[in-house]
Design an enzyme around this catalytic site. Structure first.
Site, PDB file in Angstrom:
ATOM      1  N   ARG A  86       1.405  -1.107  -0.168  1.00 27.40           N
ATOM      2  CA  ARG A  86       0.026  -0.186  -0.082  1.00 27.40           C
ATOM      3  C   ARG A  86       0.608   1.204   0.048  1.00 27.40           C
ATOM      4  NH1 ARG A  86      -2.854  -3.006   3.840  1.00 27.40           N
ATOM      5  NH2 ARG A  86      -5.052  -3.872   2.945  1.00 27.40           N
ATOM      6  N   LYS A 146       1.792  11.670 -10.245  1.00 26.68           N
ATOM      7  CA  LYS A 146       0.871  10.632 -11.400  1.00 26.68           C
ATOM      8  C   LYS A 146       1.666   9.720 -11.981  1.00 26.68           C
ATOM      9  CE  LYS A 146      -2.105  14.030 -13.407  1.00 26.68           C
ATOM     10  NZ  LYS A 146      -3.057  14.889 -13.891  1.00 26.68           N
ATOM     11  N   GLU A 152       6.963  19.543 -24.271  1.00 32.84           N
ATOM     12  CA  GLU A 152       6.535  19.607 -22.791  1.00 32.84           C
ATOM     13  C   GLU A 152       6.701  21.271 -22.363  1.00 32.84           C
ATOM     14  OE1 GLU A 152       3.832  17.634 -21.516  1.00 32.84           O
ATOM     15  OE2 GLU A 152       3.921  15.456 -22.154  1.00 32.84           O
ATOM     16  N   LYS A 184       6.230  23.254 -12.923  1.00 27.23           N
ATOM     17  CA  LYS A 184       4.771  22.132 -11.907  1.00 27.23           C
ATOM     18  C   LYS A 184       4.758  22.099 -10.837  1.00 27.23           C
ATOM     19  CE  LYS A 184       3.635  17.417 -12.953  1.00 27.23           C
ATOM     20  NZ  LYS A 184       3.760  16.449 -13.878  1.00 27.23           N
ATOM     21  N   GLU A 235      -5.390  16.744  -8.806  1.00 23.42           N
ATOM     22  CA  GLU A 235      -5.993  17.319  -9.813  1.00 23.42           C
ATOM     23  C   GLU A 235      -8.044  17.532 -10.206  1.00 23.42           C
ATOM     24  OE1 GLU A 235      -4.556  16.092 -14.041  1.00 23.42           O
ATOM     25  OE2 GLU A 235      -6.504  16.475 -15.171  1.00 23.42           O
ATOM     26  N   ARG A 282      -4.573  21.627 -11.637  1.00 28.18           N
ATOM     27  CA  ARG A 282      -3.797  20.903 -12.654  1.00 28.18           C
ATOM     28  C   ARG A 282      -4.187  20.311 -13.737  1.00 28.18           C
ATOM     29  NH1 ARG A 282       0.009  16.444  -9.494  1.00 28.18           N
ATOM     30  NH2 ARG A 282       0.807  15.444 -11.652  1.00 28.18           N
ATOM     31  N   ASN A 336      -2.232  19.512 -18.972  1.00 31.74           N
ATOM     32  CA  ASN A 336      -2.315  18.488 -19.352  1.00 31.74           C
ATOM     33  C   ASN A 336      -3.028  19.315 -21.064  1.00 31.74           C
ATOM     34  OD1 ASN A 336      -2.455  15.767 -18.185  1.00 31.74           O
ATOM     35  ND2 ASN A 336      -4.267  16.139 -17.195  1.00 31.74           N
ATOM     36  N   HIS A 351      -3.099  17.177 -24.365  1.00 32.90           N
ATOM     37  CA  HIS A 351      -3.197  15.600 -24.182  1.00 32.90           C
ATOM     38  C   HIS A 351      -3.838  14.650 -24.360  1.00 32.90           C
ATOM     39  CE1 HIS A 351       0.078  16.897 -21.900  1.00 32.90           C
ATOM     40  NE2 HIS A 351       0.497  15.947 -21.158  1.00 32.90           N
ATOM     41  N   HIS A 371      -3.235  11.707 -26.424  1.00 36.68           N
ATOM     42  CA  HIS A 371      -3.835  10.647 -26.037  1.00 36.68           C
ATOM     43  C   HIS A 371      -3.836   9.689 -26.378  1.00 36.68           C
ATOM     44  CE1 HIS A 371      -2.550  11.639 -21.217  1.00 36.68           C
ATOM     45  NE2 HIS A 371      -1.292  11.227 -21.727  1.00 36.68           N
ATOM     46  N   HIS A 377       5.040   9.901 -27.403  1.00 35.35           N
ATOM     47  CA  HIS A 377       4.692  10.903 -26.062  1.00 35.35           C
ATOM     48  C   HIS A 377       5.086  12.661 -25.948  1.00 35.35           C
ATOM     49  CE1 HIS A 377       1.817  11.981 -22.875  1.00 35.35           C
ATOM     50  NE2 HIS A 377       3.096  13.193 -22.157  1.00 35.35           N
TER      51      HIS A 377
END
Ligand code: NAD
Ligand code: GLY
Length: 367
Positions: A124, A146, A188, A230, A240, A244, A248, A251, A255, A273
């Site tokens: 965990r 993330k 980026e 960031k 997010e 936040r 993206n 993105h 994606h 990417h």
């Protein structure tokens, strides 16, 4: 004398990003983050032959009692899978890693996301130290917690928020990075200017030559400024719930492109990417202009800058608009089954737009 820069990320689980050449040889710094007896160093088969032995030896030298195991994964987005995640978990089990273990993620965003997710899951949650070796991972993926893997249905759909214990970005590793991956990272970097900092955008227009030539000072400045952007955002909104999402920009389109290509980035025609994000930002800008939110001239401005950095700005041939739209419907930002996109009002003014008309998105995808 070499300069090490630091950016602190505050919030409930604060940590420091250190940026500078030669940091992977700083054994005391590397080992300072290992709380317990076990360390798993995860890397890929491009990066490990270059740097893994050095990192393992540095850890061992600083803490002789530390049990250090190294796991080398196959490189590339196509391997950011549940099966690879299972390999990292198996390695932690074989090591007998207890709750005070530390996972060291040595590589680009693929290794960082996957090893970070394994650290989030094992017992965990154990510590993860990010050792990014691509420009993209230094300016984005190693920061903010993330973590995720891809599934055939979509990118990063299985993951967790798990902030790193530290980020150590050895900028000397960028000297072995292929030029194409350097450019992908610069996409980026450009994103931060495009979404919220026109002055940084202008600086990037002036710094094209030194950045593309991997000039140390220009890269260090670009990395530090990107990390500051960031850090400020993830500190205010770690999970997010709000702003936040602006990170993206480009993105949702990007994606969809990656998933539709089957994550075969760096293949002959497939985008990696950062390249997919470059195309995605242009599509988001174009859609914003079509919706009357932003001037067309700003789309052209962004497109020119990306082109100047040698980045793609058009959808690769052979991707069907309807198929891309289907992919976009499974984006994590969507709510109640409606498309929620990051668009902009112009350079430096991104915003989240709920309930975007799918017909207009299809128009943009169809060019
Ligand atoms: P990557 O990890 O695939 O690395 C790119 C290529 O460069 C790989 O072949 C790798 O082996 C090689 N490489 C890495 N460092 C090298 C070095 N120093 N010298 C020589 N070769 C080297 O890709 P990436 O662009 O770093 O990361 C992309 C991934 O990051 C995507 O999966 C994306 O979803 C993820 N990402 C995550 C976040 C986040 O917030 N977690 C943010 C942005 C991107
Ligand atoms: N790369 C987007 C984020 O970290 O939120």
């Amino acid at each position: 004398m070499t300069k090490v820069r630091s950016v602190d990320v505050g919030g409930a689980a604060p940590y420091r990003i250190r940026i500078g050449p030669g940091l992977l040889d700083d054994s005391a710094q590397l080992a300072a983050h290992a709380r317990g007896r076990h360390a798993l160093l995860v890397s890929d088969d491009h990066v490990a032959p270059l740097y893994a032995e050095r990192v393992a030896a540095a850890l061992q030298a600083a803490q002789p009692e530390l049990q250090v195991a190294t796991l080398v994964m196959a490189a590339g987005e196509a391997h950011k899978t549940l099966a690879s995640l299972g390999e990292v978990i198996d390695a932690l089990a074989t090591l007998g890693a207890t709750r005070d273990a530390t996972v060291y993620a040595l590589g680009g965003g693929v290794i960082g996301d996957m090893a970070g997710f394994a650290a989030a899951c094992w017992m965990r949650g154990v510590d993860c130290v990010q050792l990014p070796t691509t420009l993209l991972s230094m300016v984005d993926s190693s920061v903010g917690g993330k973590t995720a893997v891809d599934i055939p249905q979509g990118k990063n759909l299985v993951g967790a928020f798990h902030p790193p214990r530290a980020v150590i970005a050895d900028t000397a590793t960028l000297r072995t990075l292929p030029a194409r991956e350097l450019r992908a990272g610069l996409a980026e970097v450009i994103k931060y200017g495009a979404l919220g900092d026109p002055e940084f955008f202008a600086w990037l227009e002036q710094q094209r030559e030194p950045l593309l030539a991997s000039d140390d000072a220009a890269l260090a400045e670009a990395i530090a400024r990107s990390c500051e952007h960031k850090a400020a955002i993830v500190e205010r909104d770690p999970l997010e719930k709000g702003e936040r999402a602006l990170l993206n920009l480009g993105h949702t389109f990007g994606h969809a492109i990656e998933a539709e290509q089957g994550y075969s980035g760096a293949g002959r025609d497939a985008l990696v990417h950062g390249e997919a994000v470059a195309v995605g930002m242009v599509l988001a800008a174009r859609l914003s202009a079509m919706l009357g939110m932003a001037p067309h001239t700003d789309t052209e401005h962004l497109r020119s800058l990306l082109l100047a950095y040698g980045l793609p700005v058009d959808l690769p041939a052979g991707l069907a608009p309807q198929a891309l739209l289907e992919r976009m419907r499974l984006d994590k930002k969507n709510l109640a089954g409606r498309l929620r996109l990051v668009l902009w009002r112009g350079i430096g003014k991104a915003e989240v737009v709920p309930d975007v008309d799918e017909a207009r998105v299809l128009e943009v995808l169809a060019g």
